[in-house]
Design a protein around this motif. Structure first.
Motif: not given
Ligand code: BES
Ligand code: MN
Ligand code: ZN
Length: 497
Positions: A307-333
């Motif tokens: 119950d602390l008297p401060i303001n805090v925001v917690g941000i979670v950047a959630a993703a799974e890193n998988m290979p696949g036909s739609k996956a990002t390739k080395p060299g992609d921009v």
């Protein structure tokens, strides 16, 4: 676990296990009282050499029938008069283990009188209660049979003077809250990646929010992130069937005019490396690649309990890193939310790709400071091993505050430089920057330099927790670091440390 503080004379305390210190072969004052009460039983055992001389060694003695103290647990402190907070932490971990090894359901700690660095009674009580509570954590979710639960339910901390009683009580409540956050963090870390998906992390955030008026949760899906221009974050989840999530939890404990502390966690729920596939050996450990996110969620839990008297925001950047036909390739921009373009030369350097968009997103909260936590680089483990997390920052003040908080909570960080001279290593022929450095050296630092490019508008620190977030080998499992470090920082910000 229940905690209480007592000022009764040691001899009159009733307990299933009295925990007392021994300095080499000399009994502490509290141990001497019990020794007298039990006709020299303690001193004889020590004289006989039954208590090893190594610090942290313990000896459990069963006491005669009808005594107030069913057992006495002797704890070896070694010769030194004062203990470092780090030594005290590992000592307390041995103590908790030794108490669990008995059948005691309650214990009396007579360790409050120890000299631990320059720690206050409140800080010592906080660490003791954190460790006792945390020692109850057991992963059981994916076993077919129930695990036997620990018997230990209640701890009394003995306090010798009235002046510190309240301090110790406060410390106990704080330690309990820290451990309950740690349990969230450990549980999420330990869960396998087929259960702990980005969607699961979002559900967990909602569960933590439930019933707490100071908390709110917002979850962005891929379509919403696309609208915001988070091309970097989305490039990581492109090859996965699991939808990426951006989770924002707000804790409002102070006036709206007070700028929040923003915490960001890397939440890669599994890191295969993507098309830049990792080798097979040990790849299971990449389920822990969401420990930064788990730390943020654990901290929100702790915060709500404190119950602390401060303001805090917690941000979670959630993703799974998988290979696949739609996956990002080395060299992609790809184009990040900041507008800066990134040439992805290695899809295994994905943590910074999700974090950079979260850093840009964080600006909308007009933060006082932003602290990100990430199992970001193997290079950080090469640099610092498993003792300290790597700290990189654009602010000397924030760095100093975090280093001090780590020291005080026995959850240490160590600063690495992110000098401009390192930046050119991220040069790309095809985009504003590459996502990896050009050479193999200073990998933790080049990752930090990458992030710094997205944290221009506020005071920012990055904690690379790759070496501290989980244990490998026989005791494989999440550690919940750096929950203690960050809680200490938040307590200090709230002037309640
Ligand atoms: N999650 C890993 C970092 C990691 C590796 C943490 C091992 C703990 C143990 C991260 O996504 C990664 O793969 N980093 C690469 C970066 C490299 C491609 C520049 C690494 O450290 O090898
Ligand atoms: Mn990776
Ligand atoms: Zn990773």
């Amino acid at each position: 676990m229940q905690f209480s503080v007592s000022r009764n004379p040691v001899a009159q305390e009733k307990t299933a296990c009295a925990i007392v210190a021994v300095h080499a072969t000399r009994l502490s004052a509290e141990a001497q009282i019990l020794d007298k009460l039990y006709q020299g039983h303690l001193s004889q055992a020590v004289k006989a050499g039954d208590l090893a001389s190594k610090r942290g060694a313990t000896l459990s003695l069963f006491m005669p029938k009808a005594s107030n103290h069913k057992r006495v647990l002797l704890v070896q402190l070694g010769k030194e008069k004062t203990l470092s907070i780090i030594a005290f932490k590992s000592l307390m971990q041995s103590v908790a283990k030794a108490v669990h090894a008995t059948n005691a359901s309650n214990a009396l700690s007579l360790l409050m009188s120890l000299n631990v660095d320059d720690s206050s009674p409140r800080a010592i009580a906080r660490l003791q209660s954190t460790i006792f509570s945390d020692s109850l954590y057991q992963y059981s979710e994916t076993f077919s049979k129930e695990k036997s639960v620990h018997k230990l339910k209640r701890i009394t901390l003995h306090c010798s003077d009235n002046a510190t009683l309240r301090q110790i009580q406060t410390g106990c409540a704080q330690g309990k809250a820290i451990a309950s956050g740690m349990a969230v963090t450990k549980h999420l870390g330990d869960l396998p990646a087929n259960i702990c998906t980005p969607t699961h992390l979002a559900d967990e955030a909602k569960a933590i929010k439930k019933g707490n008026k100071r908390l709110s949760v917002q979850v962005l899906n891929e379509a919403e992130m696309k609208k915001l221009g988070m091309g970097s974050l989305l490039s990581v989840s492109a090859g996965s069937a699991e939808q990426a999530k951006l989770i924002a939890m707000q804790y409002k404990g102070a006036a709206a005019s007070k700028k929040p502390i923003v915490l960001i966690g890397k939440g890669i729920t599994f890191d295969t490396g993507g098309i830049s596939l990792k080798q097979g050996a040990g790849m299971d450990e990449m389920k822990f690649d969401m420990c930064g996110a788990a730390t943020v969620l654990g901290l929100m839990k702790t915060l709500a309990e404190l119950d602390l008297p401060i303001n805090v925001v917690g941000i979670v950047a959630a993703a799974e890193n998988m290979p696949g036909s739609k996956a990002t390739k080395p060299g992609d921009v790809v184009t990040s939310m900041s507008g800066q373009t990134i040439e992805i030369l290695n899809t295994d350097a994905e943590g910074r790709l999700v974090l950079c968009d979260a850093l840009t997103y964080a600006a909308r909260y007009k933060p006082d400071v932003v602290i990100d936590m990430a199992t970001l680089t193997g290079a950080c483990i090469v640099a610092l091993g498993f003792e300290a997390c790597g700290l990189m920052s654009n602010s000397d003040q924030l760095s100093a505050d975090l280093l001090a908080s780590g020291q005080a909570s026995a959850d240490r960080a160590w600063r690495l430089p992110i000098w401009d001279e390192y930046q050119s290593s991220l040069d790309s022929n095809f985009a504003d920057m590459a996502n990896i450095g050009s050479g193999r050296w200073a990998g933790a630092i080049t990752a930090g330099c990458f992030l710094e490019r997205f944290a221009k508008d506020y005071q920012w620190a990055h904690l690379d927790i790759a070496g501290v977030a989980w244990n490998m080998g026989k005791n494989k499992g999440a550690t919940a670091r750096p929950v203690p470090l960050l809680t200490e920082y938040l307590l200090r910000r709230a002037k309640q440390a």
